[in-house]
Every structure is written in structure tokens, then in C-alpha cells.
Design an enzyme around this catalytic site. Structure first.
Site, PDB file in Angstrom:
ATOM      1  N   HIS A 155      15.745   1.502   0.600  1.00 38.75           N
ATOM      2  CA  HIS A 155      15.634   2.520  -0.454  1.00 38.75           C
ATOM      3  C   HIS A 155      14.271   2.430  -1.155  1.00 38.75           C
ATOM      4  O   HIS A 155      14.116   2.904  -2.272  1.00 38.75           O
ATOM      5  CB  HIS A 155      16.754   2.380  -1.496  1.00 38.75           C
ATOM      6  CG  HIS A 155      18.110   2.209  -0.899  1.00 38.75           C
ATOM      7  ND1 HIS A 155      18.915   3.264  -0.526  1.00 38.75           N
ATOM      8  CD2 HIS A 155      18.804   1.082  -0.577  1.00 38.75           C
ATOM      9  CE1 HIS A 155      20.047   2.807  -0.019  1.00 38.75           C
ATOM     10  NE2 HIS A 155      20.000   1.485  -0.025  1.00 38.75           N
ATOM     11  N   SER A 285     -12.833   9.953  -1.154  1.00 41.45           N
ATOM     12  CA  SER A 285     -12.672  11.063  -2.091  1.00 41.45           C
ATOM     13  C   SER A 285     -14.042  11.512  -2.570  1.00 41.45           C
ATOM     14  O   SER A 285     -14.921  10.676  -2.810  1.00 41.45           O
ATOM     15  CB  SER A 285     -11.809  10.632  -3.286  1.00 41.45           C
ATOM     16  OG  SER A 285     -11.858  11.592  -4.328  1.00 41.45           O
TER      17      SER A 285
END
Length: 484
Positions: A155, A285
Site C-alpha cells: 500500500h 528542469s
């Protein structure tokens, strides 16, 4: 690649391998049509039809199209609005002695469908071999990190420890299933053969004056000469489009595998535990100079999603084929089939490139383990204390209280997990204080993960890659380079 490549796109021309891009090029398509026409003429002549030797020879000498022939074909197709007949006429201009017998008894699908089956089988072989190389690369990674403990996640929440190598075997197992599925689909492909306009072979029966045996022998000869062991026993005008469904299914399934692997790597990159290759001059970036975005894994996910959807296209096409055929399959298939293989090819190249340059950061992994392991070790602490004569229920309650206090430090105050220090300071745990360091050794928490890696690589991966067809591809060992 040529300007004549019908399927050339920015995607295929920039990223696909030369072999896969050429396979679905116009040059190769029309060359294959000419080979099929030559094969048909040879077989028909062998069975008694009057076809002069010079016709066969002229066809053999002109199996590849030059620039002028492409121009002729383009003019013919514009006039006739029929690509096959345009190329029948174009072939006749360079093989004039054969002009009258090219395509004799055949329908368009004799060349279009048989050629597609050749392309599909060859493309699956290319995928099969490239997939084996990817498996080999991830196997080396799993072997190298077979016993490096790492925090497991269920999870996406901290769970029991595993190892970096064991996690890689989960990827490998799915890749092995993909390898099996690709081979199974490839080996199952048959040939359409010579079946006529609606699959009844009526035109060939007329050519051979009602001799059924010769028609069957023609089908067998053309199939064998084209390199196939069998032809589909019955067809309509086309081979069943269910074959396309069967061919694209393992590609879509591989897309799911690649997406899962790349997603795991993207999450690991965010955790700073494992990173894909990042060049020294690479920019992550335009604004944030520090960024190291996992753009290769992101590309894999992007293309893998597209690859998975193409199977649905094949299902839709197969479901709407009316009676002996309908032409609404044609334009769809001309895009879908090449696109599926070009996409799979690019995903494989990118995945190989990633697998060959993965960077693991053991200290980051160790720090994350240290943050979570104290809670996981509590059961071992309780059992060690009971072995020294302690009471299990009392020990459990002591650990419960200390665990909550430590959790408060972590969650509310943003401090490190100090559970073990609290245990050391509590006199109740005096009998086992000297054992605490040993109880916290991560190696005690990975179970049989290292042994599972060894056994899996030995008993499953090695035999799969040991097949003679794959050995050369794996041993060649060319590194996968990306254009961008």
C-alpha cells in the site's frame, strides 16, 4: 529511412531500431509483395502453367524498387485508387515478360495478408530477442543486489524488509511470462497461402482445369517456399483478424509489465534509493536546476500505456468483419500493427538502457531501514526477553507503551525514531540489552530473499535465456543508447 515509408513517424524515425523501422517500411512491404508474386509464379510454373523462364528471371532481378518505380507506383495508385494493382503494373514495367502473369489467380490479400503475416512473425522475433536482453540485464542487477536489505512496501506503506535483488525478481518473473507469450504467439502464426477472393480457391481451380490436387499442392508449395510450416486450413478473403488479436495481446501484456517496472523505479527515485541513468550534462528542469527527473522511466510509462490500448483496437477490428471480409479493417491495421511493434521496440530499448545504468544508494536505503526497523524488531525483542525468563504479556505491554512514545517523537515532533534507546534505558529489558544490536541486524529480517534470488535465477532465468535462439542476442550484449 525513405520518404516512401508509409509508416514513418517522428516516434519511429527517432527512437525505433533500424531493424523494426525497416520491417514496416514501404521499401520492405513492396519488396515482400514482389517476392510473393515471384513465389506464386514459380509454384504455378512447377505445377504446369505456361510461364516462360525469362519471366521468372526478370522478376528475380527486380525484387527491390528504385526511386523511379516508386514514382510510377504513386502515379498509378492515384489513377487506379488501388495500391496492389498499382504495384502489379509497376512490377510489369521492369519485368515485361512477366507482366501478363503477375498476380495470376490471386486476390489482393494474397500479397497484403501474406506479407503482414511475414512481418508479424519477424517483428515478434525481434521483440523476443530484445526482451531476452532486457531480462539478462535485470538478472545481473538482481544477482548483484541479492542480499542488500531494503524496506518493503505494501500500500506504499512501510512493510517487512526484502532485498533490492528480490524486488528485481518480481520484475523478472513478469518479463519471463512476456517472453513465453511472445514466443507462443510467434510460433503459432501460420500462412494465408493461396485461397482466392472468398477463400474457396475457385480461381486456382479454374487455372488448373478442375484439378483439386494441384490447387492443394500450390497452396502447400507457396506456403513452404515462403518459410512457413503450415497454412491456415480455411480463410475468407483475409486471414482471420483474430490473429492480430493474438499477436498484439503479448505486446499489450508486456506494456503492463514495463509500466509496473518503470513506476517502481520512479517511486524509488523519489525515495532517493535507486535512480535511472542520469548524464553528467543532463538537465532535469528548465527552472529547478537541482532536479533529476526519471524521464526515461516516465517515457516508458507513457508509451506503455499507448501500447496497452492498441490491443483493444485489434479486438474491435476482429469483431466487425462481415462475412468473408469488409474493408474497414484496412486503414486501421495499417496504423495499428506497425505502431504496436514500433512502440514495443522503443519501450524495450529504453528499458534496456535503464537496466544497464541503474544506480543504487545503500546508505539512503540503510537510513530508511533504521527509521522503521525498531518497530519491526519489537516481536524479536519480546521473544528474546521471554527466552530469558520474562513474561510475554508484560513485555508486550512495555513495548506497546514505548512504541507509542517513540511514534509521537517521529510523527508529532519530526524527530528520529528513538524506540531502541528507550528500550535500552528501561530496566525491564536489562536481561537482553547486550543482544539488542544483533536483534536489529537487517539481515535477520529479509527471510529467504537472497536464496530465493539465487534459485530463481538458476532454475528459471538461466534455462529461458539458454535457448539457442536467444544466446546470440544476449551474448552480443550491445548497450542500448537513446537519441535523447
Amino acid at each position: 529511412m525513405s520518404q516512401h515509408d508509409t509508416y514513418q513517424t517522428p516516434l519511429s524515425s527517432r527512437y525505433a531500431s533500424k531493424e523494426m523501422a525497416y520491417l514496416f517500411s514501404a521499401e520492405n512491404r513492396y519488396h515482400t509483395w514482389r517476392e510473393l508474386w515471384l513465389t506464386l509464379a514459380i509454384a504455378e510454373k512447377q505445377l504446369g502453367l505456361s510461364i516462360p523462364d525469362v519471366a521468372i528471371e526478370e522478376m528475380k532481378q527486380n525484387l527491390y524498387l528504385d526511386e523511379k518505380q516508386f514514382e510510377i507506383a504513386a502515379v498509378e495508385e492515384k489513377s487506379r485508387r488501388h495500391d496492389v494493382m498499382a504495384h502489379v503494373h509497376t512490377f510489369g514495367t521492369v519485368a515485361p515478360s512477366a507482366a501478363r502473369i503477375i498476380h495470376l489467380g490471386a486476390t489482393s490479400c494474397y500479397v497484403t495478408d501474406n506479407a503482414d503475416l511475414i512481418f508479424l512473425r519477424t517483428a515478434l522475433t525481434l521483440v523476443y530477442k530484445k526482451l531476452a536482453v532486457v531480462i539478462d540485464r535485470f538478472s545481473a542487477f538482481a544477482r548483484q543486489y541479492r542480499d542488500l536489505p531494503t524496506l518493503g512496501f505494501t500500500h506504499f506503506q512501510p512493510a517487512q524488509l526484502t532485498t533490492v535483488g528480490k524486488r528485481a525478481t518480481l520484475w523478472l518473473q513478469e518479463l519471463l511470462w512476456d517472453l513465453r507469450n511472445v514466443k507462443r504467439a510467434r510460433d503459432d502464426i501460420g500462412f494465408r497461402g493461396v485461397k482466392g477472393t472468398t477463400g474457396t480457391q475457385a480461381s486456382f481451380l479454374a487455372l488448373f482445369d478442375g484439378d483439386h490436387d494441384k490447387v492443394e499442392e500450390l497452396d502447400r508449395l507457396v506456403t513452404e517456399m515462403s518459410g512457413f510450416s503450415y497454412a491456415y486450413p480455411v480463410t475468407s478473403q483475409t486471414y482471420s483478424r483474430k490473429i492480430d488479436v493474438d499477436v498484439l495481446a503479448p505486446l499489450a501484456s508486456f506494456g503492463a509489465t514495463a509500466h509496473k517496472i518503470a513506476t517502481d523505479l520512479r517511486l524509488l527515485a523519489s525515495l532517493k534509493e535507486v535512480e535511472e541513468p542520469f548524464e553528467s550534462t543532463q538537465i532535469g528542469s528548465s527552472a529547478m536546476a537541482y532536479k533529476r527527473n526519471p524521464m526515461r522511466s516516465e517515457r516508458i510509462c507513457s508509451l506503455a500505456r499507448h501500447l496497452m490500448t492498441l490491443h483493444q483496437n485489434a479486438l474491435g477490428t476482429a469483431s466487425v468483419q462481415w462475412f468473408e471480409r469488409t474493408l474497414d479493417d484496412s486503414a486501421n491495421r495499417r496504423v495499428t500493427l506497425p505502431e504496436a511493434f514500433l512502440t514495443a521496440d522503443i519501450v524495450l530499448t529504453t528499458l534496456q538502457n535503464v537496466s544497464e545504468g541503474l544506480v543504487v544508494y545503500p546508505k539512503v536505503i540503510g537510513r530508511r531501514i533504521a527509521q522503521e526497523l525498531p518497530f519491526m524488531a519489537t516481536e524479536n525483542i519480546i521473544m528474546a526477553l521471554v527466552k530469558k525468563g520474562g513474561d510475554r504479556q508484560e513485555a508486550h505491554e512495555k513495548i506497546r507503551v514505548l512504541s507509542h512514545e517513540a511514534a509521537y517523537q517521529v510523527k508529532q515532533l519530526g524527530l528520529e525514531n528513538d524506540l531502541i534507546e528507550r528500550v535500552r534505558k528501561d530496566g525491564y529489558f536489562e536481561p537482553i540489552k547486550d543482544e539488542l544490536d544483533g536483534l536489529l541486524d537487517p539481515r535477520w529480517f529479509v527471510g529467504r530473499a537472497p536464496e530465493q534470488v539465487d534459485k530463481f535465477l538458476r532454475e528459471w532465468v538461466a534455462p529461458a535465456l539458454g535457448e539457442s535462439e536467444l544466446k546470440a542476442a544476449v551474448e552480443k550484449g550491445d548497450l542500448a543508447e537513446l537519441n535523447v
